[in-house]
Design a protein around this motif. Structure first.
Motif, PDB file in Angstrom:
ATOM      1  N   MET A 204       0.850  -1.161   0.000  1.00  0.00           N
ATOM      2  CA  MET A 204       0.000   0.000   0.000  1.00  0.00           C
ATOM      3  C   MET A 204       0.905   1.236   0.000  1.00  0.00           C
ATOM      4  SD  MET A 204      -2.868   1.078   2.830  1.00  0.00           S
ATOM      5  CE  MET A 204      -4.248   0.205   2.198  1.00  0.00           C
ATOM      6  N   ASN A 205       0.760   2.054  -1.008  1.00  0.00           N
ATOM      7  CA  ASN A 205       1.587   3.260  -1.076  1.00  0.00           C
ATOM      8  C   ASN A 205       0.889   4.427  -0.370  1.00  0.00           C
ATOM      9  OD1 ASN A 205      -0.374   4.133  -2.815  1.00  0.00           O
ATOM     10  ND2 ASN A 205       0.821   3.866  -4.668  1.00  0.00           N
ATOM     11  N   ARG A 206       1.522   5.567  -0.441  1.00  0.00           N
ATOM     12  CA  ARG A 206       1.042   6.722   0.323  1.00  0.00           C
ATOM     13  C   ARG A 206      -0.337   7.186  -0.127  1.00  0.00           C
ATOM     14  NH1 ARG A 206       4.372  12.166   1.775  1.00  0.00           N
ATOM     15  NH2 ARG A 206       2.622  13.287   2.626  1.00  0.00           N
ATOM     16  N   THR A 207      -0.578   7.258  -1.397  1.00  0.00           N
ATOM     17  CA  THR A 207      -1.878   7.737  -1.882  1.00  0.00           C
ATOM     18  C   THR A 207      -2.997   6.781  -1.492  1.00  0.00           C
ATOM     19  OG1 THR A 207      -1.456   6.708  -4.027  1.00  0.00           O
ATOM     20  CG2 THR A 207      -0.894   9.028  -3.802  1.00  0.00           C
TER      21      THR A 207
ATOM     22  N   ARG B 103      -2.977   4.846   1.166  1.00  0.00           N
ATOM     23  CA  ARG B 103      -3.183   5.034   2.603  1.00  0.00           C
ATOM     24  C   ARG B 103      -4.004   6.290   2.876  1.00  0.00           C
ATOM     25  NH1 ARG B 103       2.812   3.750   4.317  1.00  0.00           N
ATOM     26  NH2 ARG B 103       2.983   5.757   3.328  1.00  0.00           N
ATOM     27  N   GLU B 104      -3.688   7.389   2.184  1.00  0.00           N
ATOM     28  CA  GLU B 104      -4.444   8.621   2.362  1.00  0.00           C
ATOM     29  C   GLU B 104      -5.904   8.425   1.976  1.00  0.00           C
ATOM     30  OE1 GLU B 104      -2.417  11.599   0.122  1.00  0.00           O
ATOM     31  OE2 GLU B 104      -0.806  11.819   1.601  1.00  0.00           O
ATOM     32  N   ALA B 105      -6.147   7.715   0.915  1.00  0.00           N
ATOM     33  CA  ALA B 105      -7.528   7.451   0.491  1.00  0.00           C
ATOM     34  C   ALA B 105      -8.255   6.606   1.535  1.00  0.00           C
ATOM     35  CB  ALA B 105      -7.529   6.756  -0.868  1.00  0.00           C
ATOM     36  N   ALA B 106      -7.560   5.619   2.092  1.00  0.00           N
ATOM     37  CA  ALA B 106      -8.176   4.776   3.117  1.00  0.00           C
ATOM     38  C   ALA B 106      -8.504   5.590   4.364  1.00  0.00           C
ATOM     39  CB  ALA B 106      -7.246   3.614   3.461  1.00  0.00           C
ATOM     40  N   VAL B 107      -7.609   6.477   4.736  1.00  0.00           N
ATOM     41  CA  VAL B 107      -7.847   7.321   5.905  1.00  0.00           C
ATOM     42  C   VAL B 107      -9.018   8.249   5.647  1.00  0.00           C
ATOM     43  CG1 VAL B 107      -6.866   9.188   7.297  1.00  0.00           C
ATOM     44  CG2 VAL B 107      -5.498   7.168   6.778  1.00  0.00           C
ATOM     45  N   ARG B 108      -9.111   8.820   4.462  1.00  0.00           N
ATOM     46  CA  ARG B 108     -10.240   9.700   4.124  1.00  0.00           C
ATOM     47  C   ARG B 108     -11.560   8.936   4.205  1.00  0.00           C
ATOM     48  NH1 ARG B 108      -6.775  11.667  -0.032  1.00  0.00           N
ATOM     49  NH2 ARG B 108      -5.941  13.685   0.579  1.00  0.00           N
ATOM     50  N   GLN B 109     -11.575   7.715   3.711  1.00  0.00           N
ATOM     51  CA  GLN B 109     -12.802   6.911   3.768  1.00  0.00           C
ATOM     52  C   GLN B 109     -13.212   6.650   5.215  1.00  0.00           C
ATOM     53  OE1 GLN B 109     -12.035   3.370   1.560  1.00  0.00           O
ATOM     54  NE2 GLN B 109     -12.388   4.317  -0.452  1.00  0.00           N
ATOM     55  N   ILE B 110     -12.235   6.354   6.045  1.00  0.00           N
ATOM     56  CA  ILE B 110     -12.540   6.093   7.459  1.00  0.00           C
ATOM     57  C   ILE B 110     -13.086   7.355   8.120  1.00  0.00           C
ATOM     58  CG2 ILE B 110     -11.494   5.576   9.702  1.00  0.00           C
ATOM     59  CD1 ILE B 110      -9.582   3.680   8.201  1.00  0.00           C
ATOM     60  N   MET B 111     -12.488   8.499   7.809  1.00  0.00           N
ATOM     61  CA  MET B 111     -12.914   9.745   8.440  1.00  0.00           C
ATOM     62  C   MET B 111     -14.254  10.226   7.926  1.00  0.00           C
ATOM     63  SD  MET B 111      -9.274  11.718   8.761  1.00  0.00           S
ATOM     64  CE  MET B 111      -9.950  13.097   9.658  1.00  0.00           C
TER      65      MET B 111
END
Length: 82
Positions: free
Chosen positions: A1-4, A6-14
């Protein structure tokens, strides 16, 4: 899992809906906090009372015993020059 990713996953969680909060949560937290503060205040007062009692007891003991003076000799010195 690259940075983008991970950022997308964090946005979905938030962006998900937050969990429901019980309506009496604030009142319970305030009640517990007040109880904790009262316990700390009582403990602090008890410790100060014990410290003052210890200081008074030490003062009374020192005034009666005089630990700073040299104790009397248990034996008499030899008598010379009679």
């Amino acid at each position: 899992m690259n940075r983008t990713e991970r950022e997308a996953a964090v946005r979905q969680i938030m962006e998900r809906a937050s969990a429901p909060v019980p309506p009496d949560l604030r009142a319970e937290a305030v009640r517990r906090g007040e109880r904790l503060l009262r316990r700390r205040q009582v403990a602090r007062r008890v410790l100060w009372l014990l410290a003052c009692a210890a200081a008074v007891a030490f003062g009374v003991w020192a005034a009666r015993v005089h630990p700073w003076t040299q104790p009397p000799s248990q034996t008499t010195p030899p008598l010379t020059g009679w």
